[in-house]
Design a protein around this motif. Sequence first.
Motif, PDB file in Angstrom:
ATOM      1  N   TYR A   1       0.931  -1.111  -0.079  1.00 16.33           N
ATOM      2  CA  TYR A   1      -0.115   0.096  -0.014  1.00 16.33           C
ATOM      3  C   TYR A   1       0.854   1.041   0.044  1.00 16.33           C
ATOM      4  O   TYR A   1       0.594   2.091  -0.625  1.00 16.33           O
ATOM      5  CB  TYR A   1      -1.191  -0.044   1.259  1.00 16.33           C
ATOM      6  CG  TYR A   1      -1.842   1.434   1.396  1.00 16.33           C
ATOM      7  CD1 TYR A   1      -2.884   1.484   0.393  1.00 16.33           C
ATOM      8  CD2 TYR A   1      -1.295   2.275   2.233  1.00 16.33           C
ATOM      9  CE1 TYR A   1      -3.471   2.722   0.654  1.00 16.33           C
ATOM     10  CE2 TYR A   1      -2.080   3.566   2.054  1.00 16.33           C
ATOM     11  CZ  TYR A   1      -3.128   3.733   1.394  1.00 16.33           C
ATOM     12  OH  TYR A   1      -4.104   4.851   1.566  1.00 16.33           O
TER      13      TYR A   1
ATOM     14  N   GLY B   1      -7.079   1.367   0.446  1.00 12.76           N
ATOM     15  CA  GLY B   1      -6.836   1.301   2.005  1.00 12.76           C
ATOM     16  C   GLY B   1      -7.884   0.968   2.810  1.00 12.76           C
ATOM     17  O   GLY B   1      -7.634  -0.019   3.522  1.00 12.76           O
TER      18      GLY B   1
ATOM     19  N   ARG C   1       0.907   4.219  -2.799  1.00 13.38           N
ATOM     20  CA  ARG C   1       0.576   5.374  -2.457  1.00 13.38           C
ATOM     21  C   ARG C   1       1.658   6.218  -3.063  1.00 13.38           C
ATOM     22  O   ARG C   1       1.546   7.582  -3.557  1.00 13.38           O
ATOM     23  CB  ARG C   1       0.272   5.523  -1.050  1.00 13.38           C
ATOM     24  CG  ARG C   1       0.124   7.108  -0.569  1.00 13.38           C
ATOM     25  CD  ARG C   1      -0.449   7.109   0.784  1.00 13.38           C
ATOM     26  NE  ARG C   1      -0.529   8.398   1.216  1.00 13.38           N
ATOM     27  CZ  ARG C   1      -1.866   9.055   1.040  1.00 13.38           C
ATOM     28  NH1 ARG C   1      -2.701   8.480   0.675  1.00 13.38           N
ATOM     29  NH2 ARG C   1      -1.881  10.367   1.393  1.00 13.38           N
TER      30      ARG C   1
END
Length: 224
Positions: free
Chosen positions: A45, A150, A49
Amino acid sequence: MSWGMVAGAAVSLIGGSMANRAEQRGQDAQREASEASIEEQRRQYDLTRQDQMPFLEAGYDSLGRQQAFLDGDRSGFENDAGYLFNREEMERGLNRRAAAGGSYRNNGTDVDMARMLSGFANSHSDSYWNRLAGRAGQGQTTASGLGALGMGMANSIGNIYGNTAAAQASSYQRQGDIWGQTAAGVGGAFNYWAQNRNASGGGWGGGGGGGWKYPSGGSGPYKG
């Protein structure tokens, strides 16, 4: 107690201890695997990002420029590379035509220039706004995608924690069963020994018939 009974009780205790230890190792391995899975999800993640951040920042920047333009700040528009280039090209073309017609730098040329610049600014402002809107929309799409990613990661981690907790509870139950079976095995061996000793006339504490007896009826030992 015979050596066979002693050995049986010892084997039962050792077996129970080994089974319990194996259960504990399995529990530790599952917990480590769960933590590794969670850590990898978080790492992925964070990488995603980081990769998407330029699009998100461009969206934020464009949204701020749109708000400034609505509030009357035209600096972003007037310094826009596309606007400056097209304005210079338009001015250069008009000056060339005026020079060819012998009217370069006269009042008529200045009026024409002002009229053309006004119309050009109005038309280019729409283009400027639309390009900002496109970049802002791109940032919004990126933000939505990261939010969904998320949320998915949070749900996945929550499931992992839930499954790990359920597995640990089951493991604790199995450990309790193991020790319960071990205790029952040791107790059975001792009871078997006691009953055989009582049946053979042996006592619990003194020798011969003067010691404590263990009746088969289950009423407890008594003084013989």
